[in-house]
Design a protein around this motif. Structure first.
Motif, PDB file in Angstrom:
ATOM      1  N   LEU A 102     -16.933 -28.609 -35.314  1.00 16.90           N
ATOM      2  CA  LEU A 102     -17.989 -29.275 -34.566  1.00 16.90           C
ATOM      3  C   LEU A 102     -19.290 -28.491 -34.687  1.00 16.90           C
ATOM      4  O   LEU A 102     -19.276 -27.257 -34.682  1.00 16.90           O
ATOM      5  CB  LEU A 102     -17.604 -29.396 -33.089  1.00 16.90           C
ATOM      6  N   ARG A 103     -20.395 -29.220 -34.777  1.00 16.96           N
ATOM      7  CA  ARG A 103     -21.705 -28.581 -34.826  1.00 16.96           C
ATOM      8  C   ARG A 103     -22.685 -29.504 -34.105  1.00 16.96           C
ATOM      9  O   ARG A 103     -23.310 -30.362 -34.705  1.00 16.96           O
ATOM     10  CB  ARG A 103     -22.138 -28.343 -36.275  1.00 16.96           C
ATOM     11  N   GLN A 104     -22.769 -29.315 -32.782  1.00 17.02           N
ATOM     12  CA  GLN A 104     -23.603 -30.200 -31.971  1.00 17.02           C
ATOM     13  C   GLN A 104     -25.068 -29.771 -32.057  1.00 17.02           C
ATOM     14  O   GLN A 104     -25.666 -29.334 -31.086  1.00 17.02           O
ATOM     15  CB  GLN A 104     -23.123 -30.177 -30.514  1.00 17.02           C
ATOM     16  N   SER A 105     -25.618 -29.876 -33.246  1.00 13.08           N
ATOM     17  CA  SER A 105     -27.024 -29.518 -33.455  1.00 13.08           C
ATOM     18  C   SER A 105     -27.800 -30.757 -33.884  1.00 13.08           C
ATOM     19  O   SER A 105     -27.224 -31.814 -34.118  1.00 13.08           O
ATOM     20  CB  SER A 105     -27.148 -28.428 -34.519  1.00 13.08           C
ATOM     21  N   LEU A 145     -24.111 -22.524 -36.992  1.00  9.43           N
ATOM     22  CA  LEU A 145     -23.871 -22.975 -35.629  1.00  9.43           C
ATOM     23  C   LEU A 145     -22.542 -23.722 -35.557  1.00  9.43           C
ATOM     24  O   LEU A 145     -22.244 -24.547 -36.415  1.00  9.43           O
ATOM     25  CB  LEU A 145     -24.998 -23.895 -35.159  1.00  9.43           C
ATOM     26  N   ARG A 146     -21.751 -23.421 -34.545  1.00 11.54           N
ATOM     27  CA  ARG A 146     -20.519 -24.130 -34.286  1.00 11.54           C
ATOM     28  C   ARG A 146     -20.411 -24.458 -32.798  1.00 11.54           C
ATOM     29  O   ARG A 146     -20.900 -23.694 -31.954  1.00 11.54           O
ATOM     30  CB  ARG A 146     -19.290 -23.301 -34.701  1.00 11.54           C
ATOM     31  N   THR A 147     -19.775 -25.561 -32.496  1.00  8.31           N
ATOM     32  CA  THR A 147     -19.450 -25.915 -31.121  1.00  8.31           C
ATOM     33  C   THR A 147     -17.954 -25.697 -30.934  1.00  8.31           C
ATOM     34  O   THR A 147     -17.147 -26.246 -31.692  1.00  8.31           O
ATOM     35  CB  THR A 147     -19.823 -27.378 -30.823  1.00  8.31           C
ATOM     36  N   VAL A 148     -17.579 -24.894 -29.965  1.00  6.71           N
ATOM     37  CA  VAL A 148     -16.186 -24.493 -29.789  1.00  6.71           C
ATOM     38  C   VAL A 148     -15.326 -25.725 -29.494  1.00  6.71           C
ATOM     39  O   VAL A 148     -15.581 -26.440 -28.512  1.00  6.71           O
ATOM     40  CB  VAL A 148     -16.064 -23.467 -28.643  1.00  6.71           C
ATOM     41  N   PRO A 149     -14.301 -26.009 -30.338  1.00  8.22           N
ATOM     42  CA  PRO A 149     -13.489 -27.212 -30.140  1.00  8.22           C
ATOM     43  C   PRO A 149     -12.437 -27.060 -29.048  1.00  8.22           C
ATOM     44  O   PRO A 149     -11.938 -28.050 -28.521  1.00  8.22           O
ATOM     45  CB  PRO A 149     -12.822 -27.400 -31.509  1.00  8.22           C
ATOM     46  N   THR A 150     -12.085 -25.828 -28.735  1.00 11.96           N
ATOM     47  CA  THR A 150     -11.115 -25.543 -27.689  1.00 11.96           C
ATOM     48  C   THR A 150     -11.387 -24.142 -27.162  1.00 11.96           C
ATOM     49  O   THR A 150     -12.089 -23.364 -27.809  1.00 11.96           O
ATOM     50  CB  THR A 150      -9.680 -25.646 -28.227  1.00 11.96           C
ATOM     51  N   ASP A 151     -10.875 -23.825 -25.993  1.00 13.02           N
ATOM     52  CA  ASP A 151     -11.120 -22.500 -25.425  1.00 13.02           C
ATOM     53  C   ASP A 151     -10.722 -21.408 -26.418  1.00 13.02           C
ATOM     54  O   ASP A 151      -9.670 -21.484 -27.061  1.00 13.02           O
ATOM     55  CB  ASP A 151     -10.314 -22.311 -24.137  1.00 13.02           C
ATOM     56  N   VAL A 152     -11.586 -20.400 -26.562  1.00 15.34           N
ATOM     57  CA  VAL A 152     -11.320 -19.327 -27.510  1.00 15.34           C
ATOM     58  C   VAL A 152     -11.778 -18.006 -26.906  1.00 15.34           C
ATOM     59  O   VAL A 152     -12.735 -17.970 -26.114  1.00 15.34           O
ATOM     60  CB  VAL A 152     -12.042 -19.588 -28.857  1.00 15.34           C
ATOM     61  N   CYS A 153     -11.098 -16.927 -27.268  1.00 16.20           N
ATOM     62  CA  CYS A 153     -11.478 -15.592 -26.817  1.00 16.20           C
ATOM     63  C   CYS A 153     -12.266 -14.899 -27.915  1.00 16.20           C
ATOM     64  O   CYS A 153     -11.765 -14.721 -29.030  1.00 16.20           O
ATOM     65  CB  CYS A 153     -10.234 -14.769 -26.463  1.00 16.20           C
ATOM     66  N   LEU A 154     -13.497 -14.524 -27.613  1.00 22.05           N
ATOM     67  CA  LEU A 154     -14.353 -13.800 -28.551  1.00 22.05           C
ATOM     68  C   LEU A 154     -14.904 -12.568 -27.858  1.00 22.05           C
ATOM     69  O   LEU A 154     -15.544 -12.674 -26.808  1.00 22.05           O
ATOM     70  CB  LEU A 154     -15.512 -14.683 -29.027  1.00 22.05           C
ATOM     71  N   GLY A 155     -14.642 -11.406 -28.425  1.00 17.20           N
ATOM     72  CA  GLY A 155     -15.163 -10.171 -27.860  1.00 17.20           C
ATOM     73  C   GLY A 155     -14.650  -9.865 -26.475  1.00 17.20           C
ATOM     74  O   GLY A 155     -15.313  -9.172 -25.706  1.00 17.20           O
TER      75      GLY A 155
END
Length: 528
Positions: free
Chosen positions: A125-128, A404-414
């Motif tokens: 997804l890229r909601q731009s 740019l990306r729109t997160v498709p599902t909950d994700v853990c980053l950092g």
């Protein structure tokens, strides 16, 4: 493991074998094990609200920080703003409270970028470019329910991309266009001779516009098998080619104003939104005429030539008329400013690094014995140093600041839980200038991309997700192969005919929706 194998195939467009192998090994991690770790990470992750970043104030939000002469980021360009955010807050930063944008998370490390790419899903997804999507949904007569690659999402995007991928991404399809693009480029080099000042031997201040004309002429030939006449002398400001170029400039500028700068276009019909609609209508009207002519030409063609020898439009018309129309429009809106600026950056770096230029010329002379020798597929298969020059230019001057990306599902980053629907910007432009990834980062060193290089710092030591000039995965830039072929054909022909020099200040550019050269391109041309 099907997902892993698909991602490995996406990487195979890279030029260097060691790079393909390294990235394939990185990506081919067992998916089941990754999913288990992801579940544990989410359970232990901190809230997205804990991510460092400038705090939004009640009512004011964060937009005031970007007001010129008032805000702390107001007088900086886009890439400087991002650098300031990283220096203040670290490798993961959250910015919210802007008038027209959702909260965005910025990633400033290749490890975080890699994890985001691994979690982008089968249909990234890229909601731009929401203003572009708004325009396209209002023009059902052109776009129907497809909307094209830049703004469509999910299954609609996947179905469209699946139709056009075979005609845009396969090397054999690109090869069929090398000869006609070589002819366009030869014509352009002759125009360069007429443009240079007879005394100073320098090109005029507006030479960048000439590169846009070359890019438009090239992409029109690829997309619709027609020459627009962009390289004719004394082309007027009200000519169709120049209007088309101006429309593309205005399009990117207005997208930046509507999507990045504070704007109320989602609330009411602003002046910039009305101008955006006028610009897109003008561009689509002109292109529509040429598409109709290409269709007529195809109906009259019964020579039985191989489909591979036809334009992209002609190939797609045999499958789906609306897909063909929309893909041609996407190619023409996306293949002018991007390729023109890419070529300008490369010519500048070769002009300011004469020893690299001479090394490239040695290679060029070995495959193009005469100034008028055409560039062919066989020629391009032998020019390893030219490809390294392009890669190094894109490292220093990429087409855009990142992906740019729109997160498709909950994700853990950092260590933070990024909820589904959040926008994440992977800032590759800063990563390619990191000395930990690319030693001597400010220097133009094409040799770093050559296999077997031992004299110079090697790019193979960099994290494979630090350098992504065309994006990654299923949503990687669909015009990448054509753009690289066009630029390489140009630089081979130019270097075979001229020694190029630069006798002015440093290269400057504006980081907006795409990176755009702002320095007058006054290259000096010395005939060989």
């Amino acid at each position: 493991m099907m997902r892993a194998r698909f991602l490995i195939r996406e990487i195979n467009g890279s030029h260097s074998p060691w790079e393909m192998l390294r990235r394939a090994r990185s990506i081919a991690t067992p998916i089941e094990h990754g999913e288990t770790n992801a579940t544990n990470d989410l359970q232990n992750a901190r809230s997205v609200n804990d991510i460092p970043g400038p705090k939004a104030l009640p009512v004011l939000g964060n937009w005031f920080r970007f007001i010129p002469y008032i805000g702390e980021y107001g007088n900086a360009n886009m890439i400087t703003r991002l650098r300031m955010l990283r220096e203040q807050y670290g490798n993961i930063v959250k910015l919210d409270g802007l008038l027209n944008s959702r909260s965005t998370v910025f990633l400033f490390s290749p490890e975080l970028c890699e994890k985001m790419y691994r979690n982008e899903g089968t249909w990234p997804l890229r909601q731009s470019m929401e203003c572009m999507h708004y325009y396209r949904t209002s023009r059902k007569d052109i776009y129907g329910e497809m909307y094209g690659l830049p703004t469509s999402q999910g299954k609609i995007w996947h179905n469209f991309r699946s139709k056009v991928n075979p005609y845009m991404m396969q090397p054999r399809m690109v090869q069929a266009h090398i000869a006609p693009i070589s002819k366009v480029t030869s014509d352009f080099v002759e125009r360069m001779r007429t443009l240079k000042d007879p005394k100073t031997l320098e090109l005029p201040d507006n030479f960048l516009n000439e590169l846009y004309k070359w890019a438009l002429e090239s992409i029109c030939l690829i997309a619709m098998n027609c020459r627009l006449g962009c390289l004719r002398p004394n082309l007027t400001a009200d000519s169709e080619p120049q209007i088309m170029i101006n429309c593309v400039h205005d399009m990117f500028d207005l997208i930046y104003r509507l999507e990045i700068l504070p704007s109320l276009w989602k609330v009411y019909n602003t002046r910039n939104l009305r101008k955006f609609f006028r610009v897109m209508d003008t561009f689509n009207e002109i292109i529509g005429k040429h598409i109709e002519r290409a269709e007529t030409k195809l109906r009259e063609t019964t020579d039985g030539t191989d489909l591979q020898d036809h334009s992209v439009l002609e190939k797609l018309l045999r499958i789906d008329k609306q897909t063909a129309h929309i893909m041609a429009l996407d190619m023409l809106t996306g293949g002018v400013d991007t390729t023109g600026n890419m070529a300008a950056g490369l010519l500048y770096y070769l002009a300011t690094n004469p020893e690299k230029q001479e090394k490239l010329r040695e290679e060029v002379m070995s495959v193009l014995p005469d100034k008028t020798s055409p560039v062919t597929h066989n020629v391009l298969s032998q020019t390893k140093y030219a490809k390294a020059c392009i890669k190094e230019s894109l490292r220093l001057f990429p087409v855009a600041i990142g992906t740019l990306r729109t997160v498709p599902t909950d994700v853990c980053l950092g260590g933070y839980k990024i909820p589904k629907g959040y926008d994440v910007l992977l800032v590759h432009e800063l990563l390619t200038l990191e000395p930990t990834q690319f030693p001597r980062p400010e220097e133009y060193i094409p040799e770093r991309w050559l296999r077997g290089n031992t004299k110079f710092p090697s790019a193979k030591e960099a994290h494979p997700f630090s350098y992504m000039p065309f994006g990654f995965g299923p949503r990687t830039c669909i015009g990448r192969r054509f753009s690289e072929m066009e630029v390489e054909t140009l630089v081979l022909t130019v270097i075979r005919n001229f020694r190029i020099e630069w006798h002015h200040g440093p290269f400057e550019y504006e980081s907006r929706f795409i990176n755009t050269v702002s320095t007058p391109m006054r290259l000096k041309l010395v005939d060989l």
